[in-house]
Design an enzyme around this catalytic site. Structure first.
Site, PDB file in Angstrom:
ATOM      1  N   ASP A  25       0.845  -1.201   0.000  1.00  0.00           N
ATOM      2  CA  ASP A  25       0.000   0.000   0.000  1.00  0.00           C
ATOM      3  C   ASP A  25       0.878   1.248   0.000  1.00  0.00           C
ATOM      4  OD1 ASP A  25      -2.385   1.352  -0.021  1.00  0.00           O
ATOM      5  OD2 ASP A  25      -3.058   0.723   1.950  1.00  0.00           O
ATOM      6  N   HIS A 216      -7.865  -0.993   8.899  1.00  0.00           N
ATOM      7  CA  HIS A 216      -6.901  -0.471   7.920  1.00  0.00           C
ATOM      8  C   HIS A 216      -7.172   1.029   7.762  1.00  0.00           C
ATOM      9  CE1 HIS A 216      -4.565  -1.014   4.028  1.00  0.00           C
ATOM     10  NE2 HIS A 216      -5.249   0.086   3.718  1.00  0.00           N
ATOM     11  N   CYS A 249      -3.605   5.528  -2.302  1.00  0.00           N
ATOM     12  CA  CYS A 249      -4.133   4.581  -3.291  1.00  0.00           C
ATOM     13  C   CYS A 249      -4.215   5.323  -4.620  1.00  0.00           C
ATOM     14  CB  CYS A 249      -5.510   4.071  -2.889  1.00  0.00           C
ATOM     15  SG  CYS A 249      -6.212   2.982  -4.154  1.00  0.00           S
ATOM     16  N   ASN A 258      -0.976   5.419   5.072  1.00  0.00           N
ATOM     17  CA  ASN A 258      -1.617   4.637   6.136  1.00  0.00           C
ATOM     18  C   ASN A 258      -1.140   5.154   7.483  1.00  0.00           C
ATOM     19  OD1 ASN A 258      -1.110   2.733   3.715  1.00  0.00           O
ATOM     20  ND2 ASN A 258      -2.699   1.720   4.899  1.00  0.00           N
TER      21      ASN A 258
HETATM   22  P1  HMG Z   1      -9.640  -5.121 -16.621  1.00  0.00           P
HETATM   23  O1  HMG Z   1      -9.055  -4.133 -17.571  1.00  0.00           O
HETATM   24  O2  HMG Z   1     -11.123  -5.161 -16.450  1.00  0.00           O
HETATM   25  O3  HMG Z   1      -9.065  -6.571 -16.946  1.00  0.00           O
HETATM   26  O4  HMG Z   1      -8.976  -4.846 -15.204  1.00  0.00           O
HETATM   27  P2  HMG Z   1      -9.713  -7.768 -17.781  1.00  0.00           P
HETATM   28  O5  HMG Z   1     -10.195  -8.794 -16.820  1.00  0.00           O
HETATM   29  O6  HMG Z   1     -10.673  -7.228 -18.793  1.00  0.00           O
HETATM   30  O7  HMG Z   1      -8.433  -8.319 -18.561  1.00  0.00           O
HETATM   31  C1  HMG Z   1      -7.753  -7.484 -19.528  1.00  0.00           C
HETATM   32  C2  HMG Z   1      -6.358  -8.000 -19.768  1.00  0.00           C
HETATM   33  O8  HMG Z   1      -5.597  -7.880 -18.561  1.00  0.00           O
HETATM   34  C3  HMG Z   1      -6.287  -9.483 -20.131  1.00  0.00           C
HETATM   35  O9  HMG Z   1      -5.206  -9.606 -21.042  1.00  0.00           O
HETATM   36  C4  HMG Z   1      -5.923 -10.164 -18.859  1.00  0.00           C
HETATM   37  O10 HMG Z   1      -5.211 -11.396 -19.023  1.00  0.00           O
HETATM   38  C5  HMG Z   1      -5.019  -9.134 -18.208  1.00  0.00           C
HETATM   39  P3  HMG Z   1      -5.464  -9.866 -22.599  1.00  0.00           P
HETATM   40  O11 HMG Z   1      -6.293 -11.123 -22.652  1.00  0.00           O
HETATM   41  O12 HMG Z   1      -6.239  -8.668 -23.056  1.00  0.00           O
HETATM   42  O13 HMG Z   1      -4.085  -9.957 -23.153  1.00  0.00           O
HETATM   43  N1  HMG Z   1      -5.041  -9.285 -16.747  1.00  0.00           N
HETATM   44  C6  HMG Z   1      -3.977  -9.441 -15.962  1.00  0.00           C
HETATM   45  N2  HMG Z   1      -2.662  -9.462 -16.199  1.00  0.00           N
HETATM   46  C7  HMG Z   1      -1.842  -9.674 -15.158  1.00  0.00           C
HETATM   47  N3  HMG Z   1      -2.271  -9.841 -13.875  1.00  0.00           N
HETATM   48  C8  HMG Z   1      -3.577  -9.800 -13.603  1.00  0.00           C
HETATM   49  C9  HMG Z   1      -4.470  -9.597 -14.677  1.00  0.00           C
HETATM   50  N4  HMG Z   1      -5.818  -9.493 -14.712  1.00  0.00           N
HETATM   51  C10 HMG Z   1      -6.159  -9.316 -15.988  1.00  0.00           C
HETATM   52  N5  HMG Z   1      -3.994  -9.994 -12.347  1.00  0.00           N
HETATM   53  C11 HMG Z   1      -8.212  -5.668 -13.069  1.00  0.00           C
HETATM   54  C12 HMG Z   1      -9.366  -5.596 -14.064  1.00  0.00           C
HETATM   55  C13 HMG Z   1      -8.780  -6.231 -11.799  1.00  0.00           C
HETATM   56  C14 HMG Z   1      -7.153  -6.588 -13.644  1.00  0.00           C
HETATM   57  C15 HMG Z   1      -7.644  -4.245 -12.880  1.00  0.00           C
HETATM   58  O14 HMG Z   1      -8.680  -3.396 -12.546  1.00  0.00           O
HETATM   59  C16 HMG Z   1      -6.583  -4.184 -11.812  1.00  0.00           C
HETATM   60  O15 HMG Z   1      -5.505  -4.761 -11.952  1.00  0.00           O
HETATM   61  N6  HMG Z   1      -6.849  -3.421 -10.711  1.00  0.00           N
HETATM   62  C17 HMG Z   1      -5.923  -3.305  -9.589  1.00  0.00           C
HETATM   63  C18 HMG Z   1      -6.051  -1.965  -8.912  1.00  0.00           C
HETATM   64  C19 HMG Z   1      -5.183  -1.913  -7.681  1.00  0.00           C
HETATM   65  O16 HMG Z   1      -4.266  -2.683  -7.520  1.00  0.00           O
HETATM   66  N7  HMG Z   1      -5.485  -0.946  -6.777  1.00  0.00           N
HETATM   67  C20 HMG Z   1      -4.768  -0.774  -5.564  1.00  0.00           C
HETATM   68  C21 HMG Z   1      -5.041  -1.830  -4.533  1.00  0.00           C
HETATM   69  S1  HMG Z   1      -6.548  -1.595  -3.631  1.00  0.00           S
HETATM   70  C22 HMG Z   1      -6.120  -0.534  -2.321  1.00  0.00           C
HETATM   71  O17 HMG Z   1      -5.061   0.029  -2.320  1.00  0.00           O
HETATM   72  C23 HMG Z   1      -7.052  -0.399  -1.140  1.00  0.00           C
HETATM   73  C24 HMG Z   1      -6.577  -1.140   0.106  1.00  0.00           C
HETATM   74  O18 HMG Z   1      -5.311  -0.674   0.538  1.00  0.00           O
HETATM   75  C25 HMG Z   1      -7.588  -0.962   1.247  1.00  0.00           C
HETATM   76  C26 HMG Z   1      -7.997   0.493   1.491  1.00  0.00           C
HETATM   77  O19 HMG Z   1      -7.132   1.331   1.827  1.00  0.00           O
HETATM   78  O20 HMG Z   1      -9.169   0.757   1.324  1.00  0.00           O
HETATM   79  C27 HMG Z   1      -6.439  -2.651  -0.179  1.00  0.00           C
HETATM   80 MG    MG Z   2      -5.037   1.127   1.783  1.00  0.00          MG
END
Ligand code: HMG
Ligand code: MG
Length: 309
Positions: A25, A216, A249, A258
Site C-alpha cells: 500500500d 486499515h 491509493c 496509512n
Molecule cells: P480489466 O481491464 O477489467 O481486466 O482490469 P480484464 O479482466 O478485462 O483483462 C484485460 C487484460 O488484462 C487481459 O489480457 C488479462 O489477461 C489481463 P489480454 O487477454 O487482453 O491480453 N489481466 C492481468 N494481467 C496480469 N495480472 C492480472 C491480470 N488481470 C487481468 N492480475 C483488473 C481488471 C482487476 C485486472 C484491474 O482493474 C486491476 O488490476 N486493478 C488493480 C487496482 C489496484 O491494484 N489498486 C490498488 C489496490 S486496492 C487498495 O489500495 C485499497 C486497500 O489498501 C484498502 C484500502 O485502503 O481501502 C487494499
Molecule cells: Mg489502503
C-alpha cells in the site's frame, strides 16, 4: 526518550498483530519506480524489526499499478524469510501468478461503494464479488489463507459518507465467499472513533465476529490512531499499518498514507500491548527508505526518534 513509559489500561488485548502494508500500500502510490532490490531489502529490514506479516506486493494488471509490475522478480527474493508474506490478487489470473511463486496468503479487495469498485477494479461491486468467488474457492482448496479487504468503509471521495448497512452487506458477502479475515479500509482517512465502533457493532450483529476483523486506517485527517484505539477497545487484534506512514491509493483521490507503523508501536508500547516490534530498528528502516524515496517520512514518531540535535 526512545520509548514511552508503560502505563496499561483495562479492556485492551494483551497482544496485537501488525499487518505491515508499507511495501504494497505504501509503495504502490510512488510515481518513481523503486528498484526491486530496494523493495526486497525493505521487506527484509521490516522482518528483522520484528514484523511477522508483511504484505509484499500485488499480482494486479501491471498497467494499473506499474510500481508493482516486478512482483514476479520480487517475490522469489523473499524466499529466505520466515514471516507471512500476503499478496494482493484481484482475479484468477492474479491467483495463478501468485500460486506459481508459492504464495501462501492472498488478499482480494472489494469496495463498499460502486464508484471505487468501478475505478479500482473496472467492475460493479457485485461483479467484483463474482470475480473473487473462484479466487477464494481455489485458494481455500489449496489451504492458502485469504484476507478480504473492503475499501471505502467510512467515506468515499465521490459518493460522500457511506451508510453502515451498505458496508455490512459487502463485508458479509466477502465472509460468505470464504475469506478467513476481513480488513476494514478507511481508504481516505475520514473515519472517527464513534463511526468505527458503530461499524464494528453492526458487523457483530450481522454475524461477522470482531475476531475475524482487522482495521486499515489511512491518516488523512489525523484520526488513524484514535480510530485504532476505539477498534482495540472493541476487541480487534489485527491492525494494518505502513512503515514510515508511506502510502495512498492510486485510484482514490485524497488518500494519503496509512497509519504509520512507528506511531502505532509507540502507542501500543506505552499501553503495554505486545507487538514484537523493535521500534529502533523499525525507525531506522523508515529513515533508510525515506532516503531512497528522497523525502522525509510523514510519521511523527519517525521524525521525533530520528531528530538529531
Ligand atoms: P480489466 O481491464 O477489467 O481486466 O482490469 P480484464 O479482466 O478485462 O483483462 C484485460 C487484460 O488484462 C487481459 O489480457 C488479462 O489477461 C489481463 P489480454 O487477454 O487482453 O491480453 N489481466 C492481468 N494481467 C496480469 N495480472 C492480472 C491480470 N488481470 C487481468 N492480475 C483488473 C481488471 C482487476 C485486472 C484491474 O482493474 C486491476 O488490476 N486493478 C488493480 C487496482 C489496484 O491494484 N489498486 C490498488 C489496490 S486496492 C487498495 O489500495 C485499497 C486497500 O489498501 C484498502 C484500502 O485502503 O481501502 C487494499
Ligand atoms: Mg489502503
Amino acid at each position: 526518550m526512545t520509548l514511552p513509559m508503560v502505563v496499561p489500561v483495562d479492556g485492551l488485548p494483551p497482544r496485537v498483530r501488525i499487518h505491515e502494508v508499507g511495501p504494497r500500500d505504501g509503495l504502490q502510490n510512488e510515481k518513481t519506480v523503486v528498484p526491486t532490490e530496494v523493495k526486497a531489502e525493505f521487506i527484509h529490514r521490516l522482518a528483522t524489526a520484528g514484523l511477522t506479516t508483511v504484505e509484499a506486493t500485488s499480482f494486479v494488471h501491471p498497467k494499473w499499478v506499474p510500481q508493482l509490475a516486478d512482483a514476479e522478480q520480487l517475490f522469489p527474493m523473499l524466499a529466505d524469510l520466515d514471516v507471512e508474506l500476503p499478496v494482493l490478487v484481484p482475479n484468477e489470473r492474479g491467483l495463478d501468478r501468485a500460486l506459481a511463486l508459492g504464495a501462501r496468503r492472498i488478499a482480494v479487495f472489494a469496495s463498499a461503494t460502486e464508484t471505487f469498485a468501478s475505478r479500482n477494479l473496472n467492475r460493479t461491486v457485485d461483479e467484483s464479488l463474482t470475480m473473487f468467488e473462484p479466487v477464494v474457492a481455489r485458494a481455500r482448496a489449496d489451504r492458502v489463507q485469504v484476507r478480504g479487504y473492503l475499501s471505502m468503509c467510512f467515506g468515499d471521495p465521490w459518493e460522500g459518507p457511506v451508510p453502515v448497512p451498505q458496508v455490512v452487506r459487502v463485508a458479509k458477502a466477502l465472509m460468505d465467499l470464504g475469506c478467513d479475515e476481513l480488513s476494514l479500509g478507511d481508504t481516505i482517512g475520514v473515519a472517527t472513533p464513534g463511526h468505527v465502533r458503530a461499524l464494528l457493532t453492526a458487523l457483530d450483529e450481522a454475524g461477522v465476529p470482531t475476531t475475524a476483523v482487522g482495521v486499515h486506517f489511512h491518516d488523512t485527517y489525523g484520526q488513524a490512531l484514535s480510530n485504532t484505539l476505539a477498534a482495540l477497545q472493541h476487541g480487534v487484534t489485527t491492525v494494518d499499518a505502513s512503515a514510515g506512514g508511506l502510502g495512498g491509493c492510486p485510484y482514490a483521490k485524497s488518500a494519503t498514507g496509512n497509519l504509520a507503523t512507528e506511531d502505532l508501536v509507540w502507542m501500543l508500547q506505552g499501553l503495554g500491548v505486545e507487538t514484537g516490534v523493535d521500534l529502533g530498528l523499525l525507525t531506522a528502516t523508515s529513515v533508510w527508505m525515506a532516503e531512497r524515496l528522497g523525502r522525509p517520512s510523514p510519521s511523527r514518531t519517525v521524525r521525533a526518534l530520528s531528530h538529531k540535535e
